[in-house]
Enzyme design. Structure first.
Site, PDB file in Angstrom:
ATOM      1  N   ASP A 291     -54.720  48.216  31.392  1.00 49.76           N
ATOM      2  CA  ASP A 291     -54.536  46.765  31.227  1.00 49.76           C
ATOM      3  C   ASP A 291     -52.865  46.905  30.924  1.00 49.76           C
ATOM      4  O   ASP A 291     -52.512  48.653  30.193  1.00 49.76           O
ATOM      5  CB  ASP A 291     -55.404  46.333  30.308  1.00 49.76           C
TER       6      ASP A 291
HETATM    7  C1  BGC Z   1     -53.860  41.087  30.452  1.00 45.02           C
HETATM    8  C2  BGC Z   1     -54.684  40.866  31.526  1.00 45.02           C
HETATM    9  C3  BGC Z   1     -53.260  41.074  33.253  1.00 45.02           C
HETATM   10  C4  BGC Z   1     -51.755  42.264  32.635  1.00 45.02           C
HETATM   11  C5  BGC Z   1     -50.894  42.001  33.315  1.00 45.02           C
HETATM   12  C6  BGC Z   1     -53.112  41.822  30.023  1.00 45.02           C
HETATM   13  O1  BGC Z   1     -52.358  41.393  28.898  1.00 45.02           O
HETATM   14  O2  BGC Z   1     -55.077  41.412  29.546  1.00 45.02           O
HETATM   15  O3  BGC Z   1     -55.431  40.680  31.953  1.00 45.02           O
HETATM   16  O4  BGC Z   1     -53.127  41.756  34.032  1.00 45.02           O
HETATM   17  O5  BGC Z   1     -51.699  41.428  31.015  1.00 45.02           O
HETATM   18  O6  BGC Z   1     -50.384  40.648  32.898  1.00 45.02           O
END
Ligand code: BGC
Ligand code: BGC
Length: 720
Positions: A265
């Site tokens: 993530d």
């Molecule tokens: C979130 C994800 C997301 C990623 C990309 C993260 O902060 O937890 O769900 O896909 O950012 O934007």
């Protein structure tokens, strides 16, 4: 290209080129701007060489930008390796569907699949290859803002939706069907169980609980062929998911056999430092690569440290090769080596984005996602000839797309006022804001009262702004803001019917609203066609058929409160309610205000007695459970018939009810339909103390009913 040639390509890559493939950045890093290279880039330790070789970019939008980006990237790529473009297409790209929790409330897997297919088509044409969806985290805590991204609190239902979304995004021929995108299931694992509902917080649970409740939906997505997995921010048994070898290697790769691409993530590799399991970026990179993270999102620890780790003999280059190969294989599968632009087309974009067909689908899905939570004195449906006052901070708000609708546009969104006015039966005599989301003035209240005084019915549009849920949108108090409660209290004494239309991203504590309202329609964040869909339901063109997939608590003090809980050794019963030493609260009920599966209709349904094909079931038998459902009202309607099971004496304590099946029926007034469910021994298995999936001989209860609360038990025995 074939797998063979991907390996050949890998062999031509330098160690640096390989390592940079493992990096994902936002497009601003790739911009022409030189200031970028001396500013934020330098600060993050990102060099021009890294940027030119990074394997992927997230959140580039629009065919024009993605084509330019890919073109420039390919010009710099020594070996002609295309860039992989990913983005968060969560519930629609430009045509925004209701938030995922709302889609969950439709109990309609085909519609869920359709919403994902349209989202895929709209994003593919802008040049996106992978969506960071579906998010399938099981959720039990409405304080957590991200519950709106999930389909709720049930492992079976979440698994069915996980499959539906993956089918919708990917179709069944990702390579050949350019209108599809690869799916990335997230957040692996158990992010939905953040303690206290506080975002990014610790997760603590037994492996049994993890397997029983939290893992099934991720597994279901992978069984459906989901190409990618994203790690979670949280710890899993003390170790951040992103560096958790047991989770990623033992479980995901070895036990489940997942050989696709695993991405961290956002910044999660670096977050191992504040988590306190890595002393520095080098150790974080080491832990993540050892745990099997192929691509690092938005930090550069791999790019900055893996080379050194390989040269020092601390990381086997084999690990890097494996990761690079997985990334190359996905690029190959998407056909990017032949056509790096894939479906990106500025021309087609014009015809595909927000097409009338997509809008129509958004309207249909939204209307089916609304849940009628209260309806007294036949306040709804509205009737022609009634004078309406439309009041509230959502009367004319475009903030109805939800916190993840990055590329949806408020100016293309049908607000409530516009949607209602467009209905032929609408006679709106006054409109007033009444209050802001979180503040109210005396003038606003007076205006609201004046507006309401002219009308026969008050349509009161209340709710949370989209910023109050979503990522980093945790709330400790989940009531509506006091300003809005004050507004409803001010209108109540006028004695006119109040129909509340509630916009929000989570189950709320509805006290202060539900008692005052004559009718309450939960519309979540309904998306681009929200206003039209609400008009369809308020005027009865569409009979509401949504059902909650997450309990609405009586108070935040009960949270987590969910239907599939355990009995305890001292269960509260109607008989012992006055005793002290039973499992209860002194100041509030145990039950949530509104249970899982709940939702009303403009008609009524009655259930006959369930009949079982046998009361003794042998392993290998199929037990059939049948029930007659009659539409006893005057309107045609849809009912979600739900099947639950309870194992009365297991080796491990068992939930009071577990959803095992459901059927959504359209029934005409006066008509009776018979539903038959089948139960096999396999559906009665669960993880025992030894973590093996098996069933127990003995007594089971089976329930068929309109929700998880109102269903009568029938009994059968499983014999072995
Ligand atoms: C979130 C994800 C997301 C990623 C990309 C993260 O902060 O937890 O769900 O896909 O950012 O934007
Ligand atoms: C969040 C991402 C989000 C990004 C937006 C980050 O802090 O973690 O989910 O996409 O900010 O800039």
């Amino acid at each position: 290209m074939t797998k063979q040639s991907m390996t050949a390509l890998l062999e031509q890559m330098t160690l640096e080129e390989k390592i940079f493939q493992l990096m994902q950045l936002t497009p601003n890093f790739l911009s022409e701007d030189d200031a970028n290279l001396t500013g934020p880039l330098a600060w993050m330790g990102v060099t021009e060489n890294m940027v030119n070789n990074a394997g992927s970019v997230l959140s580039a939008v629009g065919a024009k930008e993605t084509i330019a980006l890919q073109k420039k990237y390919m010009e710099n790529s020594r070996l002609g390796i295309p860039l992989l473009l990913m983005a968060d297409i969560i519930h629609g790209y430009r045509t925004i569907f209701p938030v995922t929790l709302a889609i969950g409330s439709t109990w309609d897997l085909e519609l869920a699949e359709k919403s994902a297919a349209i989202a895929a088509k709209e994003s593919a044409v802008t040049g996106i290859h992978v969506t960071f969806a579906p998010m399938v985290d099981l959720v039990r805590d409405p304080r957590w803002g991200r519950v709106m991204e999930s389909t709720g609190e049930d492992p079976y239902l979440n698994s069915e939706y996980a499959r539906a979304f993956v089918r919708g995004f990917q179709g069944d021929d990702l390579a050949g069907d350019l209108d599809r995108v690869a799916a990335c299931v997230k957040h692996f694992a158990a992010y939905g169980a953040a303690e206290g509902g506080r975002d990014y917080n610790t997760v603590n649970m037994s492996e049994r609980q993890l397997r029983e409740s939290y893992l099934p939906a991720y597994k279901a997505a992978l069984d459906e062929g989901c190409e990618m997995v994203m790690t979670a921010f949280n710890t899993v048994d003390g170790i951040p998911a992103t560096g958790n070898k047991w989770l990623m290697r033992n479980l995901l790769r070895d036990e489940w056999g997942f050989d696709g691409m695993l991405i961290s993530d956002w910044g999660a590799v670096g977050e191992m430092i504040p988590h306190g399991v890595a002393a520095d970026g080098k150790e974080a990179a080491l832990k993540a690569i050892e745990a099997g993270v192929d691509m690092e999102m938005m930090t550069s620890h791999y790019a900055n440290h893996l080379k050194e780790l390989v040269e020092a003999g601390e990381v086997d280059v084999k690990l890097i090769d494996e990761s690079v190969l997985r990334i190359l294989k996905l690029k190959d599968k998407l056909g990017l080596f032949e056509n790096p632009y894939r479906a990106a087309s500025e021309e087609r974009e014009k015809e595909v984005l927000l097409s009338p067909e997509h809008r129509a689908a958004a309207r249909e899905i939204a209307a089916k996602s609304f849940v009628l939570l209260k309806n007294e004195q036949q306040a709804l449906p509205l009737r022609s000839g009634q004078k309406l006052a439309l009041i509230g901070p959502f009367a004319e708000s475009g903030d109805i797309l939800g916190p993840w609708s990055i590329w949806g546009k408020q100016e293309e969104t049908v607000q409530l006022h516009a949607g209602l006015s467009a209905h032929k039966a609408a006679d709106i005599v006054a409109v007033a804001k009444g209050s802001d989301i979180d503040a109210v003035t005396e003038e606003q209240l007076q205006e609201a009262v004046a507006a309401a005084s002219q009308a026969d019915v008050i349509v009161l549009a209340l709710g949370e702004s989209s910023e109050m849920s979503g990522e980093a949108g945790s709330r400790g108090d989940i009531r509506l803001p006091e300003a809005q409660l004050e507004l409803i209290r001010k209108l109540k004494p006028l004695g006119k019917p109040i129909v509340v239309v509630l916009f929000n991203g989570r189950p709320l504590d509805l006290h202060g609203v539900i008692e005052e309202a004559d009718a309450l329609l939960e519309v979540w964040f309904p998306g681009t066609e929200g206003g039209n869909a609400i008009a369809d339901v308020l005027f009865g063109d569409v009979n509401p058929s949504g059902r909650l997939t997450m309990s609405f608590p009586y108070s935040v003090g009960q949270v987590p409160v969910y239907y599939n809980n355990y009995n305890t050794g001292r269960p509260l019963t109607p008989q012992n309610a006055n005793e002290r030493y039973v499992s209860k609260y002194l100041d509030m009920p145990n039950a949530p205000l509104l249970p899982f599966g709940y939702g009303l209709s403009y008609t009524s349904f009655s259930y006959g007695e369930a009949t079982l094909s046998t009361d003794v079931m042998n392993v290998g038998d199929t037990l059939r459970v049948s029930v007659d459902v009659t539409n006893t009202g005057a309107a045609a309607g849809e009912e979600v018939v739900q099947l639950y099971v309870r194992d009365l004496a297991g080796e491990v304590v068992r939930p009071l009810k577990e959803l095992k099946g459901f059927r959504k029926l359209a029934i005409q007034p006066g008509e009776t339909q018979t539903v038959t469910f089948e139960i096999t021994e396999e559906q009665l298995r669960y993880y025992h103390a030894d973590l093996q999936l098996k069933s127990d001989a003995g007594e089971f209860h089976v329930f068929v009913g309109p929700n998880s609360r109102d269903a009568e038990a029938k009994s059968f025995r499983l014999t072995k």
